[in-house]
Enzyme design. Structure first.
Site, PDB file in Angstrom:
ATOM      1  N   CYS A 295       0.890  -1.156   0.000  1.00  0.00           N
ATOM      2  CA  CYS A 295       0.000   0.000   0.000  1.00  0.00           C
ATOM      3  C   CYS A 295       0.931   1.209   0.000  1.00  0.00           C
ATOM      4  O   CYS A 295       2.050   1.117  -0.503  1.00  0.00           O
ATOM      5  CB  CYS A 295      -0.953  -0.030   1.200  1.00  0.00           C
ATOM      6  SG  CYS A 295      -0.133  -0.113   2.805  1.00  0.00           S
ATOM      7  N   ALA A 296       0.512   2.316   0.539  1.00  0.00           N
ATOM      8  CA  ALA A 296       1.370   3.501   0.533  1.00  0.00           C
ATOM      9  C   ALA A 296       2.612   3.291   1.401  1.00  0.00           C
ATOM     10  O   ALA A 296       3.732   3.560   0.969  1.00  0.00           O
ATOM     11  CB  ALA A 296       0.592   4.723   1.003  1.00  0.00           C
TER      12      ALA A 296
END
EC number: 1.20.4.1
Length: 130
Positions: A70-71
């Site tokens: 994810c980020a």
């Protein structure tokens, strides 16, 4: 079949991406739309990830290693990786997946370290951008 979730650094992942048996799974939500992504990655947003597990299994058929991110790879990436591992453990279908990994520091760390990113809008990304 994979027995657990492990971590991989950006430096380790770069050479792995040359192997066609590796798939990168981006579980970011709306930020993927306006941010870049790792070339060739599959996009399965975390907010609908659980509903799309069979679709991911089909899209990654023949892959031996799946790398989730994810980020920052602190919550969504690891959670989705574990959810997929649980799905494989419970599914009746055969899977070639031997390794489930999470990208350390996520996409933000990947991009900040100068690794190649793609800005195409293709879904799925064909992996020919840089």
């Amino acid at each position: 079949m994979a027995r657990g979730v492990s971590y991989v650094s950006a430096a380790q992942l770069v050479p792995m991406l040359r192997d066609p048996r590796i798939a990168v799974v981006d579980v970011r939500d709306e930020e993927r739309i306006y941010d870049a992504h790792i070339a060739g990655s599959h996009h399965y947003a975390s907010d609908s990830f659980g509903e799309r597990l069979p679709e991911l299994a089909q899209a990654t058929k023949g892959k031996e290693t799946l790398v989730f991110h994810c980020a920052l790879s602190k919550v969504r990436g690891p959670s989705c990786a574990q959810m997929y591992l649980d799905y494989l453990s419970e599914a009746d279908e055969d899977s070639d997946v031997k390794n489930i990994m999470v990208l350390e520091r996520g996409f933000n760390g990947w991009e900040l370290s100068g690794r190649p990113v793609c800005r195409c809008k293709d879904a799925p990304c064909k992996g020919v951008c840089s």
